[in-house]
Write an enzyme that holds these catalytic residues in place. Structure first.
Site, PDB file in Angstrom:
ATOM      1  N   SER A 118       0.754  -1.249  -0.048  1.00 61.03           N
ATOM      2  CA  SER A 118       0.154   0.027  -0.006  1.00 61.03           C
ATOM      3  C   SER A 118       0.788   1.110  -0.027  1.00 61.03           C
ATOM      4  O   SER A 118       0.361   2.236  -0.384  1.00 61.03           O
ATOM      5  CB  SER A 118      -0.817  -0.106   1.283  1.00 61.03           C
ATOM      6  OG  SER A 118      -0.217   0.069   2.431  1.00 61.03           O
ATOM      7  N   LYS A 155       0.825   4.221   7.029  1.00 58.19           N
ATOM      8  CA  LYS A 155       0.089   4.956   6.046  1.00 58.19           C
ATOM      9  C   LYS A 155       0.571   6.285   6.467  1.00 58.19           C
ATOM     10  O   LYS A 155       1.096   6.615   7.138  1.00 58.19           O
ATOM     11  CB  LYS A 155      -1.518   4.972   6.311  1.00 58.19           C
ATOM     12  CG  LYS A 155      -2.176   3.475   5.992  1.00 58.19           C
ATOM     13  CD  LYS A 155      -2.424   3.331   4.450  1.00 58.19           C
ATOM     14  CE  LYS A 155      -2.960   2.192   4.242  1.00 58.19           C
ATOM     15  NZ  LYS A 155      -1.961   0.670   4.594  1.00 58.19           N
TER      16      LYS A 155
END
Lengths: 201, 427
Positions: A118, A155
């Protein structure tokens, strides 16, 4: 001369007397970034006016910093008294140490291995070792190791228009969606990602 | 009211808290950490304490309860706990120039010089810093003596309204009495389970009861230690901060086996391993041993098998730190106490009558050269093992397969000590 409309000299608050204590300008900003910019401005205003609700009558606690890294000092092997000193002595410098480059505070730094894809657009590839420092306060745009509903995730930290935290992936394939942190979700930031490294062989 | 402010900082349910830092799923769940060999509970989360599980309770007694309430049990991961402890202790050292690391999860700080600050606020600052930087929750007790700071810590831990920091110096004497009347005397540092029943016999049940006694009379009935404790809870410091740990007077190394062992060969291997561990520690603190103690026993819990336990202390003619010599002696002792036909569950050794290198008496009749040779050999062995990893160089008597070695059924990963065991982030 008409007395209707137009500019009226010396009307309104004198320049520099607003809540920021300096002249202001009007600019257009993207709607989605409104909350973020508002937070930034609030923080700026607090800093300017010294108005911080949390700080009460306490002076700031001063904590001496400790050096976490062993400092290796060069040993001068040339003898001082006799003869011509080594011309290189003045140029001896500390040898480079990789952990000094990657780590600010050893006591609060942890490593994790990244497995997902990601975050590949910011250069965090599967198998990379990631440096996480818990001592840093996470700001918008920092890469963070967060815990969402009791699971670790890496993230980019962000806030939504309403001011709630939001975690953004960095993968242009579109396979990963931003995680909006709702009121009823468990959420915590473990630490700020300050670096990464990998070995090829 | 008092001259000094000593703080005791300790990590709440330390081993469990370490596990939780790296495994957020454990938050809010009942968790225990088991001793070596998964024998008994050595750390309990609050949820487990609430279920009535006692410190040191054997795991086999808990299995039903564990199934019913979903208790998660971990084998102890000492490498992880030691690393997390070092992190917390290095941070705590930045909050006062005078500190004493008291145990793996406890540290005394002398905050006397910081009293211009509000110490409760300073305590909250320390607490917040440790929590943020390491993930470990701590409680802080402050008092004018070490014993009082321990009691303050107890209050901070048991009463959430303190938010983890209790400063007895900020309270009146009457408030002290109020709190002390609610705390059982067994909670006082140094009293414990052994002395508490004797105090109960003479009508002393609470900390307040103990505080009211005459220190000198208690000295004659108990010991000087009791007198010091009573003076300390009255605010007179008797126990100083010890910034350097004095060298230990004896070194113990013992462990339970993963599987019961009946043959002498396996026992010999284990005893030699324990001796080399103990001898390493001995040399690290630069001491020499004058006596070796060996002990073996079968399981005290297994009623179907005959019970046997025996031990032997062997005094040495010369003080030594040589693994080879100590092993020879311990193995001789083991053969003396070994009886065929029993299923042994535990063996242990202790090096005692330790003297420091400076106070060592060389043997008048042994050649000095032999001594130097032994020193050199041990030096080389320690250096190689320090650089290349434990047991790179060892005596063959330790054995190679060691099938009797500890069970560590559910040990968590070396999150901070092994590259291939880091937390994996998949999302």
């Amino acid at each position: 001369m008409s007395n209707r409309g137009g500019k009226r000299e010396n009307a309104g608050r004198p320049r520099g007397q607003g809540k920021f204590g300096e002249p202001t300008i009007a600019i257009r900003i993207p709607q989605s970034q409104g909350a973020t910019i508002k937070m930034f401005l609030d923080a700026y205003q607090n800093k300017r006016t010294g108005l911080n609700e949390e700080a009460t009558n306490v002076d700031e606690f001063f904590t001496p910093s400790i050096s976490d890294q062993p400092t290796r000092l060069p040993l001068f092997t040339t003898k001082v008294a006799a003869g011509f000193p080594s011309p290189a002595d003045d140029y001896v410098e500390k040898r480079l140490d990789i952990s000094e480059f990657l780590i600010d505070h050893a006591a609060s730094t942890f490593f994790v291995t990244i497995k997902g894809e990601s975050m590949i657009d910011v250069g965090l590839l599967p198998g990379d070792k990631v440096v996480v420092d818990r001592s840093k306060t996470p700001g918008i745009g920092n890469i963070v190791l967060a815990v969402v509903d009791r699971e670790f995730t890496i993230k980019i930290f962000d806030r939504s228009t309403s001011g709630r935290p939001r975690l953004l992936p960095a993968n242009s394939s579109g396979a990963y969606l931003p995680i909006e942190i709702a009121e009823d979700m468990q959420f915590e930031i473990f630490g700020v990602v300050t670096g990464s490294f990998r070995r090829f062989e | 009211m008092s001259d000094r402010s000593i703080a005791l900082i300790d990590v709440n349910n330390f081993y469990v808290s370490c596990e939780r830092v790296f495994n957020p799923k454990l938050e809010g769940k009942p968790v225990v950490v088991l001793s070596n060999n998964d024998g008994c509970a050595v750390a309990r989360s609050n949820e487990v304490k609430a279920l009535g599980v006692k410190m040191g309770q054997p795991w086999f007694q808990l299995k039903d309860l564990a199934k019913k309430h979903g208790i998660v049990a971990y084998s102890s991961n000492y490498a992880l706990y030691a690393d997390m402890s070092n992190r917390a202790m290095s941070l705590l050292a930045t909050f006062s120039p005078d500190h004493e690391v008291y145990s793996i999860d406890e540290c005394f700080l002398d905050l006397t010089g910081f009293r211009k600050q509000n110490l409760v606020l300073y305590g909250q600052h320390i607490r917040q810093r440790i929590k943020q930087w390491t993930g470990l929750p701590v409680c802080i007790g402050i008092g004018s003596t070490k014993t009082l700071s321990k009691l303050a810590n107890h209050i901070a831990k048991k009463h959430p309204e303190f938010d983890g920091v209790c400063d007895l110096n900020a309270m009146s004497l009457r408030q002290h009495d109020d709190w002390f009347s609610k705390i059982a005397v067994g909670e006082v540092w140094g009293i414990g389970r052994r002395l508490a029943p004797r105090l109960h016999e003479i009508g002393i049940h609470t900390v307040l009861d103990l505080r009211m006694t005459s220190p000198s009379r208690m000295h004659s009935n108990f010991s000087i230690v009791m007198e010091k404790i009573i003076r300390e809870i009255n605010g007179t410091p008797c126990i100083e901060l010890e910034e350097m740990n004095p060298p230990r007077k004896q070194i113990v190394s013992s462990r339970s086996f993963g599987i019961p062992v009946s043959d002498l060969a396996s026992l010999e291997q284990s005893v030699s391993l324990y001796i080399s561990r103990a001898a390493e520690k001995l040399r690290r603190q630069r001491s020499y041993a004058e006596a070796v103690y060996v002990t073996i026993r079968t399981s005290p819990f297994n009623e179907k098998e005959p019970y046997y336990t025996n031990s032997l202390t062997i005094p040495l003619t010369t003080q030594t730190d040589n693994t080879v010599l100590l092993t020879k002696i311990a193995l001789w002792g083991l053969r003396e106490i070994y009886r065929c036909g029993y299923k042994y569950q535990k063996a242990g050794v202790m090096l005692s009558e330790l003297v420091s290198a400076n106070h060592r008496q060389p043997d008048l009749f042994s050649p000095v050269a032999a001594d130097t040779k032994s020193d050199n050999l041990m030096n080389v062995m320690d250096q190689i093992n320090a650089r290349m990893g434990r047991s790179t160089l060892k005596l063959a008597s330790e054995g190679f397969r060691q099938p009797w070695k500890m069970k560590q059924g559910n040990r968590s990963s070396g999150y901070t000590t092994k590259w291939d065991e880091l937390v994996c982030v998949t999302k």
